[in-house]
Design an enzyme around this catalytic site. Structure first.
Site, PDB file in Angstrom:
ATOM      1  N   HIS A   1      28.000 -41.394  37.649  1.00 22.37           N
ATOM      2  CA  HIS A   1      27.736 -40.178  38.035  1.00 22.37           C
ATOM      3  C   HIS A   1      26.485 -40.543  39.047  1.00 22.37           C
ATOM      4  O   HIS A   1      25.807 -41.188  39.008  1.00 22.37           O
ATOM      5  CB  HIS A   1      27.052 -39.171  36.679  1.00 22.37           C
ATOM      6  CG  HIS A   1      26.013 -39.637  36.220  1.00 22.37           C
ATOM      7  ND1 HIS A   1      24.647 -39.238  36.608  1.00 22.37           N
ATOM      8  CD2 HIS A   1      25.739 -40.329  35.002  1.00 22.37           C
ATOM      9  CE1 HIS A   1      23.826 -39.838  35.536  1.00 22.37           C
ATOM     10  NE2 HIS A   1      24.281 -40.289  34.771  1.00 22.37           N
TER      11      HIS A   1
ATOM     12  N   ASP B   1      19.192 -44.265  36.599  1.00 25.66           N
ATOM     13  CA  ASP B   1      20.264 -43.348  35.803  1.00 25.66           C
ATOM     14  C   ASP B   1      20.542 -42.219  36.747  1.00 25.66           C
ATOM     15  O   ASP B   1      20.049 -41.374  37.141  1.00 25.66           O
ATOM     16  CB  ASP B   1      19.417 -42.923  34.894  1.00 25.66           C
ATOM     17  CG  ASP B   1      20.406 -41.975  33.621  1.00 25.66           C
ATOM     18  OD1 ASP B   1      21.713 -41.886  34.137  1.00 25.66           O
ATOM     19  OD2 ASP B   1      19.884 -41.166  32.997  1.00 25.66           O
TER      20      ASP B   1
ATOM     21  N   GLU C   1      26.668 -34.698  35.846  1.00 25.08           N
ATOM     22  CA  GLU C   1      26.492 -35.404  34.499  1.00 25.08           C
ATOM     23  C   GLU C   1      25.325 -34.913  33.534  1.00 25.08           C
ATOM     24  O   GLU C   1      25.422 -34.819  32.535  1.00 25.08           O
ATOM     25  CB  GLU C   1      26.561 -36.680  34.545  1.00 25.08           C
ATOM     26  CG  GLU C   1      26.674 -37.654  33.048  1.00 25.08           C
ATOM     27  CD  GLU C   1      25.438 -38.092  32.496  1.00 25.08           C
ATOM     28  OE1 GLU C   1      25.453 -38.466  31.364  1.00 25.08           O
ATOM     29  OE2 GLU C   1      24.277 -37.827  32.987  1.00 25.08           O
ATOM     30  N   GLU C   2      24.403 -34.921  34.413  1.00 22.59           N
ATOM     31  CA  GLU C   2      22.984 -34.759  33.636  1.00 22.59           C
ATOM     32  C   GLU C   2      22.620 -33.312  32.996  1.00 22.59           C
ATOM     33  O   GLU C   2      21.774 -33.018  32.274  1.00 22.59           O
ATOM     34  CB  GLU C   2      21.759 -34.961  34.463  1.00 22.59           C
ATOM     35  CG  GLU C   2      21.512 -36.374  34.961  1.00 22.59           C
ATOM     36  CD  GLU C   2      21.220 -37.283  33.919  1.00 22.59           C
ATOM     37  OE1 GLU C   2      20.954 -36.769  32.799  1.00 22.59           O
ATOM     38  OE2 GLU C   2      20.952 -38.788  34.143  1.00 22.59           O
TER      39      GLU C   2
ATOM     40  N   ASP D   1      27.343 -46.463  33.140  1.00 20.79           N
ATOM     41  CA  ASP D   1      26.121 -45.865  33.032  1.00 20.79           C
ATOM     42  C   ASP D   1      25.051 -46.766  32.712  1.00 20.79           C
ATOM     43  O   ASP D   1      25.297 -47.974  32.476  1.00 20.79           O
ATOM     44  CB  ASP D   1      26.262 -44.655  32.126  1.00 20.79           C
ATOM     45  CG  ASP D   1      25.475 -43.381  32.318  1.00 20.79           C
ATOM     46  OD1 ASP D   1      24.335 -43.546  32.783  1.00 20.79           O
ATOM     47  OD2 ASP D   1      25.873 -42.194  32.332  1.00 20.79           O
TER      48      ASP D   1
ATOM     49  N   HIS E   1      14.766 -42.057  32.178  1.00 22.85           N
ATOM     50  CA  HIS E   1      14.335 -40.667  32.368  1.00 22.85           C
ATOM     51  C   HIS E   1      12.804 -40.458  32.767  1.00 22.85           C
ATOM     52  O   HIS E   1      11.864 -39.703  32.477  1.00 22.85           O
ATOM     53  CB  HIS E   1      14.515 -39.546  31.298  1.00 22.85           C
ATOM     54  CG  HIS E   1      16.163 -39.161  31.472  1.00 22.85           C
ATOM     55  ND1 HIS E   1      16.562 -37.993  30.920  1.00 22.85           N
ATOM     56  CD2 HIS E   1      17.178 -39.833  31.896  1.00 22.85           C
ATOM     57  CE1 HIS E   1      17.904 -38.111  31.129  1.00 22.85           C
ATOM     58  NE2 HIS E   1      18.266 -38.919  32.020  1.00 22.85           N
TER      59      HIS E   1
END
Length: 356
Positions: free
Chosen positions: A65, A177, A211-212, A234, A321
């Site tokens: 992603h 990410d 995706e998130e 990922d 994150h």
């Protein structure tokens, strides 16, 4: 790492790609993969695909992603301070006192997330962590009218934390990410281009969106492409730093190679093939156990159209994150090697089925 590949990674990471607004990052990705593909295209919402060995069999999808967590402009007060809405799993506690960029139609607008000095706050035992509605952004204006000349409600906001090399093969950035995933897919395509004449499989390299915020783009593009098998890339949580419970979260370290996941949506025969080709290539793997789900696009790809045999390959990532995600570039380099070896191992028309 090859210098041109490192430059591509840096540019990819530094190009803001908030969920639902990935177009600029997708253009960077597409420009890089185009020389290595027979065909490239994107769909209505911006999922982007590069095809190699078109017409081959089986159809192998390599997916990651493109989007990153972010915020969006939700409200502007009379003094021109901006209040925000969450886009994905952003943490308000570490977002305070950060530099940000608001991606407005007229161009980027710089700002800072305000933070009240400790001298002006009362400290007590009941001090609470901030919520998203507590955050406000200062862009250096004095009124709502002045702010509205620069931006509008709904504009996306990302943290301003660029890619940097740390030391010992470690790199730091926001949004590894999952730009490392789209990077790995692109590098796999580049390496496979040299072996096109030896490939049986059709390679569908995918940089998918959103995706998130719900694994949305992967659902769209997997349905469209109808692959016979899928490898998803990922990040996963590295657990090699203080205060993280390995008993609860597993033993995953930077520098020990990529991780593969066992259980759940991860097809046992696809996982076994990954392990086999990794052994042949002397690629070290780490191992994770899946609970009800992996929290990645693998969860939705595997049940599309009655079931696509799928497996997840993950890069260990410290401080996920956050503005200071840390990965090992040596680990990252092994993922294209691993996926390339998997692609070369596929026999014409091969299918993966659970043995009963």
């Amino acid at each position: 790492m090859r210098n041109k590949s490192l430059q591509f990674l840096e540019r990819l990471v530094n190009t803001a790609s908030p969920s639902g607004r990935e177009a600029r990052g997708q253009r960077v990705w597409l420009d890089y993969v185009k020389p290595y593909a027979d065909d490239t295209f994107s769909d209505a919402y911006g999922n982007t695909v590069a095809v190699l060995n078109k017409g081959g069999s089986p159809r192998l999808m390599l997916a990651a992603h493109a989007d990153e967590i972010a915020m969006s402009v939700n409200y502007i007060d009379k003094q021109g301070f901006i209040y925000v809405r969450r886009v994905g799993g952003i943490d308000p506690a570490i977002t305070k006192a950060q530099r940000v960029v608001i991606h407005a139609s007229g161009g980027p607008v710089k700002g800072v997330v305000g933070n009240v000095a400790p001298h002006l706050m009362k400290f007590d035992n009941d001090r609470k962590l901030p919520k998203m509605e507590d955050l406000f952004i200062d862009i250096g204006v004095s009124s709502r009218k002045e702010a509205e000349r620069l931006l509008r409600i709904g504009d996306m906001i990302t943290l301003n934390d660029p890619f940097e090399l740390l030391r010992n093969d470690l790199a730091i950035a926001r949004a590894f990410d999952n730009r490392i995933g789209t990077f790995a897919v692109a590098e796999t395509l580049r390496q496979l281009k040299e072996d096109k004449g030896k490939l049986n499989a059709e390679i569908l390299a995918v940089s998918n969106i959103m995706e998130e915020v719900g694994l949305l783009g992967a659902r769209q593009i997997a349905y469209t492409l109808k692959p016979d098998v899928a490898l998803v890339v990922d990040v996963t949580h590295a657990t090699d730093y203080p205060t993280v419970s390995q008993q609860q979260h597993g033993d995953i370290e930077l520098g020990r190679g990529p991780a593969i996941t066992h259980g759940g949506c991860n097809h046992p025969e696809v996982v076994a093939r990954i392990e086999k080709v990794a052994g042949a290539q002397k690629i070290k793997l780490q191992h994770e156990a899946s609970s009800n789900s992996t929290g990645t696009d693998t969860d939705v790809i595997f049940w599309t159209r009655g079931g696509i045999p799928s497996a997840l390959i993950s890069l260990p990532n410290r401080y996920m994150h956050s503005p200071v995600e840390v990965v090992n570039l040596k680990d990252l380099e092994q993922i294209p090697r691993l996926m390339g070896a998997f692609a070369r191992s596929l026999k014409k028309g091969e299918q993966f089925k659970v043995k009963i």
